[in-house]
Design a protein around this motif. Sequence first.
Motif, PDB file in Angstrom:
ATOM      1  N   ASP A  75       0.822  -1.223   0.000  1.00 35.91           N
ATOM      2  CA  ASP A  75       0.000   0.000   0.000  1.00 35.91           C
ATOM      3  C   ASP A  75       0.851   1.267   0.000  1.00 35.91           C
ATOM      4  OD1 ASP A  75       1.013  -0.320   2.533  1.00 35.91           O
ATOM      5  OD2 ASP A  75      -0.827   0.266   3.563  1.00 35.91           O
ATOM      6  N   LYS A  76       2.115   1.148  -0.376  1.00 39.35           N
ATOM      7  CA  LYS A  76       3.031   2.291  -0.393  1.00 39.35           C
ATOM      8  C   LYS A  76       3.506   2.585  -1.818  1.00 39.35           C
ATOM      9  CE  LYS A  76       3.402   2.332   4.174  1.00 39.35           C
ATOM     10  NZ  LYS A  76       2.623   3.255   4.961  1.00 39.35           N
ATOM     11  N   ILE A  77       3.994   3.808  -2.029  1.00 38.76           N
ATOM     12  CA  ILE A  77       4.594   4.214  -3.300  1.00 38.76           C
ATOM     13  C   ILE A  77       6.065   4.520  -3.040  1.00 38.76           C
ATOM     14  CG2 ILE A  77       4.605   5.955  -5.131  1.00 38.76           C
ATOM     15  CD1 ILE A  77       1.597   6.346  -4.592  1.00 38.76           C
ATOM     16  N   LEU A  78       6.944   4.009  -3.901  1.00 37.50           N
ATOM     17  CA  LEU A  78       8.376   4.237  -3.726  1.00 37.50           C
ATOM     18  C   LEU A  78       8.751   5.652  -4.158  1.00 37.50           C
ATOM     19  CD1 LEU A  78       9.961   0.915  -5.064  1.00 37.50           C
ATOM     20  CD2 LEU A  78       9.268   1.495  -2.725  1.00 37.50           C
ATOM     21  N   VAL A  79       9.440   6.351  -3.270  1.00 42.21           N
ATOM     22  CA  VAL A  79       9.976   7.682  -3.542  1.00 42.21           C
ATOM     23  C   VAL A  79      11.461   7.621  -3.201  1.00 42.21           C
ATOM     24  CG1 VAL A  79       9.950  10.120  -2.856  1.00 42.21           C
ATOM     25  CG2 VAL A  79       7.797   8.862  -3.090  1.00 42.21           C
ATOM     26  N   SER A  98      18.521   6.993  -1.662  1.00 37.88           N
ATOM     27  CA  SER A  98      17.850   6.255  -0.592  1.00 37.88           C
ATOM     28  C   SER A  98      16.387   6.120  -0.990  1.00 37.88           C
ATOM     29  CB  SER A  98      18.006   6.958   0.758  1.00 37.88           C
ATOM     30  OG  SER A  98      17.421   8.236   0.726  1.00 37.88           O
ATOM     31  N   VAL A  99      15.815   4.963  -0.677  1.00 38.70           N
ATOM     32  CA  VAL A  99      14.458   4.617  -1.105  1.00 38.70           C
ATOM     33  C   VAL A  99      13.552   4.553   0.116  1.00 38.70           C
ATOM     34  CG1 VAL A  99      13.044   2.903  -2.311  1.00 38.70           C
ATOM     35  CG2 VAL A  99      15.458   3.201  -2.939  1.00 38.70           C
ATOM     36  N   GLN A 100      12.358   5.113  -0.039  1.00 39.78           N
ATOM     37  CA  GLN A 100      11.367   4.987   1.023  1.00 39.78           C
ATOM     38  C   GLN A 100      10.002   4.709   0.424  1.00 39.78           C
ATOM     39  OE1 GLN A 100      10.904   8.719   3.222  1.00 39.78           O
ATOM     40  NE2 GLN A 100      11.910   9.812   1.559  1.00 39.78           N
ATOM     41  N   GLY A 101       9.186   3.977   1.163  1.00 36.69           N
ATOM     42  CA  GLY A 101       7.804   3.725   0.772  1.00 36.69           C
ATOM     43  C   GLY A 101       6.896   4.654   1.551  1.00 36.69           C
ATOM     44  N   LEU A 102       6.119   5.472   0.846  1.00 36.93           N
ATOM     45  CA  LEU A 102       5.230   6.437   1.483  1.00 36.93           C
ATOM     46  C   LEU A 102       3.789   6.145   1.098  1.00 36.93           C
ATOM     47  CD1 LEU A 102       7.272   9.682   0.716  1.00 36.93           C
ATOM     48  CD2 LEU A 102       7.321   8.309   2.814  1.00 36.93           C
ATOM     49  N   ASN A 103       2.842   6.503   1.994  1.00 40.01           N
ATOM     50  CA  ASN A 103       1.438   6.267   1.664  1.00 40.01           C
ATOM     51  C   ASN A 103       0.974   7.239   0.582  1.00 40.01           C
ATOM     52  OD1 ASN A 103       0.331   8.703   2.848  1.00 40.01           O
ATOM     53  ND2 ASN A 103       0.590   7.752   4.855  1.00 40.01           N
TER      54      ASN A 103
END
Length: 196
Positions: A59-63, A147-152
Amino acid sequence: MKKVIPEGSTLVPDTAKQVFEGKIFDVYQWPQQLFDGSSHTFEMLKRADTVTAICAVDDKILVIDDEQPHLGPRKSFPGGRVDTTDASIEAAAQREVREETGYSFKCWRLIKVWQPYRKMEWFVYVLLAWEVADSQSPKLDAGEKISVQGLNFDTVKSLVMQKTGYLGDSSSIFDPVDSLDKLLALPEFSGQTVDR
């Protein structure tokens, strides 16, 4: 490579002569007959197309936070240049996502293509990716710190609409949708097919 571009796009004419070859930009010139019958030299730039991927992991989008030697850190979606070795636009997006995030995805859909400048043959392709197939360590270029993060969805849409980093380039995609499900349901882009 066969690719889809927006109707009415400007392309370097087949009769144009390359007068400069750069690392990123090439310059083409050609004689153009004007309405009064006279002739004038016209000119266009050409560069490799670029891809951007909006990737859903659960349920996250990679930014990504992307820093390069000539630029400070900026938020963006994974992506980069289409290489001459890429078999297709989708293959280029798959390669860039794998290199920058370590993820591979089962499902891909092209949702937007635009030409940022009419005097340059350069197209930006935006694809959706979902259903993770595999995850491994990223393989970054020497000139990248990522750096990669998953955000809602709501956080990503807010960053996009605030034009944070390069995310703002996707505002026309995010503006009409209010959930990840609606984003992933966006239709396939249709335009004219060219072999360039």
